[in-house]
Design a protein around this motif. Sequence first.
Motif, PDB file in Angstrom:
ATOM      1  N   ARG A 221      19.957 111.380  41.883  1.00  0.00           N
ATOM      2  CA  ARG A 221      20.240 111.951  43.203  1.00  0.00           C
ATOM      3  C   ARG A 221      19.718 111.071  44.338  1.00  0.00           C
ATOM      4  O   ARG A 221      19.158 111.543  45.317  1.00  0.00           O
ATOM      5  N   ARG A 222      19.944 109.790  44.184  1.00  0.00           N
ATOM      6  CA  ARG A 222      19.543 108.862  45.245  1.00  0.00           C
ATOM      7  C   ARG A 222      20.650 107.852  45.493  1.00  0.00           C
ATOM      8  O   ARG A 222      21.495 107.581  44.627  1.00  0.00           O
ATOM      9  N   MET A 223      20.641 107.287  46.703  1.00  0.00           N
ATOM     10  CA  MET A 223      21.557 106.210  47.050  1.00  0.00           C
ATOM     11  C   MET A 223      20.922 104.885  46.660  1.00  0.00           C
ATOM     12  O   MET A 223      19.716 104.676  46.868  1.00  0.00           O
ATOM     13  N   VAL A 224      21.715 103.994  46.080  1.00  0.00           N
ATOM     14  CA  VAL A 224      21.208 102.680  45.689  1.00  0.00           C
ATOM     15  C   VAL A 224      22.033 101.606  46.391  1.00  0.00           C
ATOM     16  O   VAL A 224      23.243 101.752  46.581  1.00  0.00           O
ATOM     17  N   ASP A 225      21.374 100.528  46.769  1.00  0.00           N
ATOM     18  CA  ASP A 225      22.042  99.442  47.471  1.00  0.00           C
ATOM     19  C   ASP A 225      22.907  98.625  46.519  1.00  0.00           C
ATOM     20  O   ASP A 225      22.554  98.427  45.351  1.00  0.00           O
ATOM     21  N   VAL A 226      24.017  98.134  47.044  1.00  0.00           N
ATOM     22  CA  VAL A 226      24.983  97.364  46.256  1.00  0.00           C
ATOM     23  C   VAL A 226      25.156  95.986  46.888  1.00  0.00           C
ATOM     24  O   VAL A 226      25.410  95.875  48.089  1.00  0.00           O
ATOM     25  N   THR A 227      25.002  94.936  46.080  1.00  0.00           N
ATOM     26  CA  THR A 227      25.258  93.570  46.554  1.00  0.00           C
ATOM     27  C   THR A 227      26.509  92.970  45.906  1.00  0.00           C
ATOM     28  O   THR A 227      27.011  91.948  46.361  1.00  0.00           O
ATOM     29  N   SER A 228      26.992  93.593  44.845  1.00  0.00           N
ATOM     30  CA  SER A 228      28.174  93.066  44.169  1.00  0.00           C
ATOM     31  C   SER A 228      29.417  93.247  45.032  1.00  0.00           C
ATOM     32  O   SER A 228      29.612  94.312  45.619  1.00  0.00           O
ATOM     33  N   PRO A 229      30.281  92.247  45.108  1.00  0.00           N
ATOM     34  CA  PRO A 229      31.514  92.382  45.889  1.00  0.00           C
ATOM     35  C   PRO A 229      32.450  93.393  45.241  1.00  0.00           C
ATOM     36  O   PRO A 229      32.474  93.551  44.014  1.00  0.00           O
ATOM     37  N   ASP A 230      33.225  94.092  46.082  1.00  0.00           N
ATOM     38  CA  ASP A 230      34.226  95.023  45.566  1.00  0.00           C
ATOM     39  C   ASP A 230      35.629  94.725  46.070  1.00  0.00           C
ATOM     40  O   ASP A 230      36.581  95.399  45.679  1.00  0.00           O
ATOM     41  N   ASN A 231      35.767  93.730  46.941  1.00  0.00           N
ATOM     42  CA  ASN A 231      37.094  93.293  47.385  1.00  0.00           C
ATOM     43  C   ASN A 231      37.125  91.772  47.451  1.00  0.00           C
ATOM     44  O   ASN A 231      36.200  91.153  48.000  1.00  0.00           O
ATOM     45  N   VAL A 232      38.187  91.198  46.898  1.00  0.00           N
ATOM     46  CA  VAL A 232      38.345  89.746  46.884  1.00  0.00           C
ATOM     47  C   VAL A 232      39.753  89.423  47.360  1.00  0.00           C
ATOM     48  O   VAL A 232      40.735  89.894  46.784  1.00  0.00           O
ATOM     49  N   LEU A 233      39.842  88.647  48.435  1.00  0.00           N
ATOM     50  CA  LEU A 233      41.127  88.182  48.949  1.00  0.00           C
ATOM     51  C   LEU A 233      41.162  86.663  48.853  1.00  0.00           C
ATOM     52  O   LEU A 233      40.252  85.987  49.328  1.00  0.00           O
ATOM     53  N   VAL A 234      42.222  86.148  48.251  1.00  0.00           N
ATOM     54  CA  VAL A 234      42.391  84.702  48.092  1.00  0.00           C
ATOM     55  C   VAL A 234      43.783  84.333  48.575  1.00  0.00           C
ATOM     56  O   VAL A 234      44.774  84.972  48.183  1.00  0.00           O
ATOM     57  N   SER A 235      43.864  83.348  49.438  1.00  0.00           N
ATOM     58  CA  SER A 235      45.157  82.777  49.804  1.00  0.00           C
ATOM     59  C   SER A 235      45.055  81.273  49.640  1.00  0.00           C
ATOM     60  O   SER A 235      43.977  80.696  49.811  1.00  0.00           O
ATOM     61  N   GLY A 236      46.148  80.663  49.296  1.00  0.00           N
ATOM     62  CA  GLY A 236      46.065  79.220  49.094  1.00  0.00           C
ATOM     63  C   GLY A 236      47.373  78.620  48.652  1.00  0.00           C
ATOM     64  O   GLY A 236      48.439  79.246  48.726  1.00  0.00           O
ATOM     65  N   ARG A 237      47.266  77.398  48.180  1.00  0.00           N
ATOM     66  CA  ARG A 237      48.437  76.658  47.709  1.00  0.00           C
ATOM     67  C   ARG A 237      48.182  76.204  46.279  1.00  0.00           C
ATOM     68  O   ARG A 237      47.096  75.721  45.953  1.00  0.00           O
ATOM     69  N   LEU A 238      49.186  76.392  45.430  1.00  0.00           N
ATOM     70  CA  LEU A 238      49.077  75.948  44.051  1.00  0.00           C
ATOM     71  C   LEU A 238      49.321  74.445  43.957  1.00  0.00           C
ATOM     72  O   LEU A 238      49.867  73.827  44.880  1.00  0.00           O
ATOM     73  N   VAL A 239      48.933  73.883  42.838  1.00  0.00           N
ATOM     74  CA  VAL A 239      49.181  72.456  42.602  1.00  0.00           C
ATOM     75  C   VAL A 239      50.667  72.150  42.704  1.00  0.00           C
ATOM     76  O   VAL A 239      51.076  71.080  43.172  1.00  0.00           O
ATOM     77  N   SER A 240      51.509  73.110  42.314  1.00  0.00           N
ATOM     78  CA  SER A 240      52.962  72.922  42.368  1.00  0.00           C
ATOM     79  C   SER A 240      53.502  72.868  43.785  1.00  0.00           C
ATOM     80  O   SER A 240      54.639  72.452  44.007  1.00  0.00           O
TER      81      SER A 240
END
Length: 368
Positions: A221-240
């Motif tokens: 019954r307590r709140m605990v702090d979270v450091t782990s990410p829960d959202n990941v956004l990646v944009s980029g260009r492939l080698v192709s």
Amino acid sequence: MAHPIRLGFVGANVRSTWASQSHFPALLASPDLELTAVCTTRPESAEEARRAFGAQRAFHDYRAMVASPEIDAVAVVVKVPEHYGPTKAALEAGKHVYTEWPLGRTTAEAEELATLARSKGVQTAVGLQSRVSPTLMYMKEQIESGYVGEVLSCHVTTMRDGALERPSSRTWQRDARLGANTLTIANGHVIDALRFVAGDFARVACMVTTQARQWYETDTRRMVDVTSPDNVLVSGRLVSGAVASVHVGAVPWAGSGFRMEIYGREGTLVATGTVSSQRGETLRLQGAHGNHELSDLAVPERFVYVPADFPRGDPFNVGQMYALFAEAIRTGQSRLPTFDTAVELHRFLDAIQQASDAGREMPVAERR
């Protein structure tokens, strides 16, 4: 028929979640491997597992198990921070090893284990089960054969359940230092699926963020702090040259599951599932070639490596992995994601985190 590979299983507690959902039923249905020995951290739970799975031997010390001449190979299916110890011990004992993903808590651990495996000349497998999904293997083949023509763009989303309330036994993943979170696990599997199907990234711009910074422990019954990410956004260009975007998130309610879209000059391919790319559910594959209507595409049986009556759902892709693991041990030729594959993915995830921290687009190192 060849004799089954004698397997020792580290993490055989009958109450474990992922192993009970996938590994145990897959092994019990496998014609290629025999669950010869089981190992947990306590004699009582080890004996319980031995009786439940019909194993010959029960151990509560993985060092003793991997030293046994009665086993040929070892599976390591425990919490991510505990992968390193039994995996290293099994390699040092000269055993073939299948370790779940992520291979290590850090890239350094993964690199050390991969180097040791190469020096021992053993077969390895890492649990990147997207690479043995019949749907994704066929999708990859279709791209390579020109179904969509030149790939122009790719878009992948996976929204998984991420409860904000959980018992204290399930809040250990809140610590990013332990290496088991949305960046490494959910995103690791999904972005590896895209890399497998469409090719590597050349450049990325990323945002790795923790949106829910506290969880509620239902028993304490307590709140605990979270450091782990829960959202990941990646944009980029492939080698192709294709552009790509990926969003993987842990959301409190009604996650939409997995969707991968590949757009080319001559057509489109779309794979969808209710959970994620690596889970054993049958992903739906649709295509449009030279028109705007998506139609279902049947996946050929040649991409199925397990018997026709093999259990579906979570055991399926794990069973595919075990079938190829046994093949690699017998022939010395591997069609699996290996520890070297895992190291490449660990390094790519590091690049994602670095690009997020830097707040700018960054190049991705080429495979070594």
